[in-house]
Design a protein around this motif. Structure first.
Motif, short mmCIF file in Angstrom:
data_model
loop_
_atom_site.label_atom_id
_atom_site.label_comp_id
_atom_site.label_asym_id
_atom_site.label_seq_id
_atom_site.Cartn_x
_atom_site.Cartn_y
_atom_site.Cartn_z
N LYS A 1 -19.30 -7.47 1.88
CA LYS A 1 -20.65 -7.66 2.40
C LYS A 1 -21.52 -6.42 2.19
O LYS A 1 -22.75 -6.50 2.25
CB LYS A 1 -20.60 -8.02 3.89
N ALA A 2 -20.88 -5.29 1.95
CA ALA A 2 -21.63 -4.05 1.73
C ALA A 2 -22.13 -3.91 0.30
O ALA A 2 -22.98 -3.06 0.02
CB ALA A 2 -20.77 -2.85 2.09
N SER A 3 -21.63 -4.73 -0.61
CA SER A 3 -22.02 -4.62 -2.02
C SER A 3 -23.49 -4.95 -2.21
O SER A 3 -23.98 -5.97 -1.74
CB SER A 3 -21.18 -5.57 -2.86
N LYS A 4 -24.19 -4.08 -2.92
CA LYS A 4 -25.62 -4.31 -3.20
C LYS A 4 -25.75 -4.97 -4.57
O LYS A 4 -26.31 -4.40 -5.52
CB LYS A 4 -26.38 -3.01 -3.11
N ALA A 5 -25.24 -6.19 -4.66
CA ALA A 5 -25.23 -6.93 -5.92
C ALA A 5 -26.64 -7.22 -6.41
O ALA A 5 -26.91 -7.18 -7.62
CB ALA A 5 -24.43 -8.22 -5.77
N ASP A 6 -27.56 -7.53 -5.50
CA ASP A 6 -28.94 -7.81 -5.90
C ASP A 6 -29.58 -6.59 -6.57
O ASP A 6 -30.33 -6.70 -7.53
CB ASP A 6 -29.78 -8.23 -4.70
N PHE A 7 -29.28 -5.41 -6.03
CA PHE A 7 -29.83 -4.18 -6.60
C PHE A 7 -29.28 -3.98 -8.01
O PHE A 7 -30.01 -3.58 -8.92
CB PHE A 7 -29.45 -2.98 -5.73
N LEU A 8 -27.99 -4.23 -8.17
CA LEU A 8 -27.38 -4.08 -9.48
C LEU A 8 -27.98 -5.06 -10.49
O LEU A 8 -28.20 -4.71 -11.65
CB LEU A 8 -25.87 -4.28 -9.39
N LEU A 9 -28.26 -6.27 -10.05
CA LEU A 9 -28.89 -7.25 -10.94
C LEU A 9 -30.22 -6.73 -11.47
O LEU A 9 -30.53 -6.86 -12.65
CB LEU A 9 -29.09 -8.58 -10.20
N ASP A 10 -31.02 -6.14 -10.59
CA ASP A 10 -32.29 -5.58 -11.03
C ASP A 10 -32.08 -4.46 -12.04
O ASP A 10 -32.80 -4.35 -13.03
CB ASP A 10 -33.08 -5.06 -9.83
N PHE A 11 -31.09 -3.64 -11.76
CA PHE A 11 -30.78 -2.53 -12.69
C PHE A 11 -30.37 -3.07 -14.06
O PHE A 11 -30.81 -2.57 -15.10
CB PHE A 11 -29.67 -1.68 -12.10
N LEU A 12 -29.52 -4.10 -14.07
CA LEU A 12 -29.05 -4.67 -15.33
C LEU A 12 -30.17 -5.36 -16.09
O LEU A 12 -30.17 -5.40 -17.32
CB LEU A 12 -27.91 -5.65 -15.06
N LEU B 1 -11.28 -9.35 -0.26
CA LEU B 1 -11.16 -10.79 -0.50
C LEU B 1 -9.83 -11.32 0.03
O LEU B 1 -9.75 -12.49 0.44
CB LEU B 1 -11.30 -11.09 -2.00
N LYS B 2 -8.80 -10.50 0.04
CA LYS B 2 -7.52 -10.92 0.61
C LYS B 2 -7.62 -11.06 2.12
O LYS B 2 -6.98 -11.93 2.71
CB LYS B 2 -6.43 -9.89 0.27
N ARG B 3 -8.44 -10.20 2.75
CA ARG B 3 -8.59 -10.28 4.21
C ARG B 3 -9.42 -11.48 4.61
O ARG B 3 -9.09 -12.19 5.56
CB ARG B 3 -9.25 -8.99 4.73
N SER B 4 -10.53 -11.71 3.91
CA SER B 4 -11.38 -12.87 4.19
C SER B 4 -12.25 -13.12 2.96
O SER B 4 -12.79 -12.17 2.38
CB SER B 4 -12.25 -12.63 5.43
N TRP B 5 -12.39 -14.38 2.60
CA TRP B 5 -13.12 -14.72 1.38
C TRP B 5 -14.62 -14.62 1.61
O TRP B 5 -15.16 -15.19 2.55
CB TRP B 5 -12.76 -16.12 0.91
N TYR B 6 -15.28 -13.86 0.76
CA TYR B 6 -16.75 -13.72 0.83
C TYR B 6 -17.24 -13.57 -0.60
O TYR B 6 -16.99 -12.55 -1.26
CB TYR B 6 -17.12 -12.50 1.67
N TRP B 7 -17.93 -14.59 -1.10
CA TRP B 7 -18.39 -14.57 -2.49
C TRP B 7 -19.72 -15.30 -2.59
O TRP B 7 -19.80 -16.44 -3.01
CB TRP B 7 -17.34 -15.21 -3.41
#
Length: 279
Positions: A26-37, A57-63
């Motif tokens: 949940k801490a991943s800033k994927a949206d920010f990376l998309l803008d960078f890419l 992901l092994k502890r709890s699935w979040y995707w």
């Protein structure tokens, strides 16, 4: 249509180095990376470990969808001709079972020597193999990972409070992490050991991730480059066509409320800092 505009307006670089995205956290800033890419096009893209966070992901699935978007964006760049090399880390160590394998245009390698445009040679690896805690005390590493998640959650509330008080952004989690590692002199020791590995491989420098501490500096004649992360600092390293290595930080900016439509976060370069010509 968006990809066509991206490709037309993109900043073109020779090589792009990204690590520690932690997709699935949940801490991943994927949206920010998309803008960078979207802004950057590269002939070669190195994914320098911890791209997918298998531990969480092994502890709890979040995707969420933005995780899929990052994967699709990278695959699309591969289809358009970019070479993409995946060097797994400790959080995505399941990928280390497939060295030399190509999937969807992405090649997997435990490590690799990259030859820059100026002829300088860099050892590319994630770096966890030089982290004593990860290597010898995996349980403690997982415990520290949980503590870092907690600090990230606290950071959200602290950031909101500071914003209400008109104070600038300050990262509690980054501060706490740095204080602990300063206490044991971890960062400096990690950098020295990784630089020694580069020296043993008879290369000019090393490019790694793992400790979420982005920097480009000279260590006794070895250029040490850490790409940072996309959890807090949102940093990447680019190689320009003359071989120059540059550390880029990405900053979140909100559109003014007077603009029509919902408020949309966008990313712009905060500073092209720590720029260095590898010695």
């Amino acid at each position: 249509m968006l990809d066509e505009l991206d490709n037309r307006d993109a900043l073109k670089v020779r090589t792009l180095f990204i690590s520690d995205i932690h997709l699935g956290s949940k801490a991943s800033k994927a949206d920010f990376l998309l803008d960078f890419l979207r802004v950057h096009e590269a002939e070669t893209i190195f994914l320098v470990g911890d791209i997918v966070d298998g531990w969480r992901l092994k502890r709890s699935w979040y995707w969420p969808q933005n995780c899929n978007d990052v994967v699709q964006k990278l695959l699309r760049k591969g289809r358009k001709g970019a070479r993409i090399v995946y060097v797994p880390g400790n959080h995505d160590d399941f990928m280390r079972e497939f060295p030399g394998i190509h999937f969807g245009g992405i090649e997997v390698a435990r490590n690799m020597i990259h030859v820059a445009a100026d002829g300088k040679r860099y050892l590319v690896l994630h770096g966890d193999e030089f982290d004593v805690v990860v290597r010898n005390a995996r349980f403690i590493a997982h415990l520290g990972d949980w503590a870092y998640d907690t600090a990230i959650a606290l950071n959200i509330w602290i950031a909101r409070a500071r914003r209400l008080l008109g104070l600038p952004y300050w990262s509690f989690s980054a501060w706490a992490k740095l204080q602990v590692k300063r206490a044991v002199n971890f960062i400096g020791e990690f950098q020295r050991v990784v630089a020694d590995e580069a020296r043993r491989n008879d290369v000019d420098g090393v490019i790694c991730g793992h400790i979420h501490h982005a920097v480009i500096e000279d260590i006794d004649g070895i250029t040490y480059i850490n790409t940072g992360d996309w959890v807090e600092s949102c940093t990447a390293v680019v190689e320009h066509f003359d071989g120059r290595m540059e550390l880029i930080r990405w900053q979140n900016v909100e559109l003014p409320k007077t603009l029509a439509g919902p408020m949309v976060p966008i990313m712009i370069p905060q500073a092209r800092e720590a720029e260095i010509q590898a010695a």
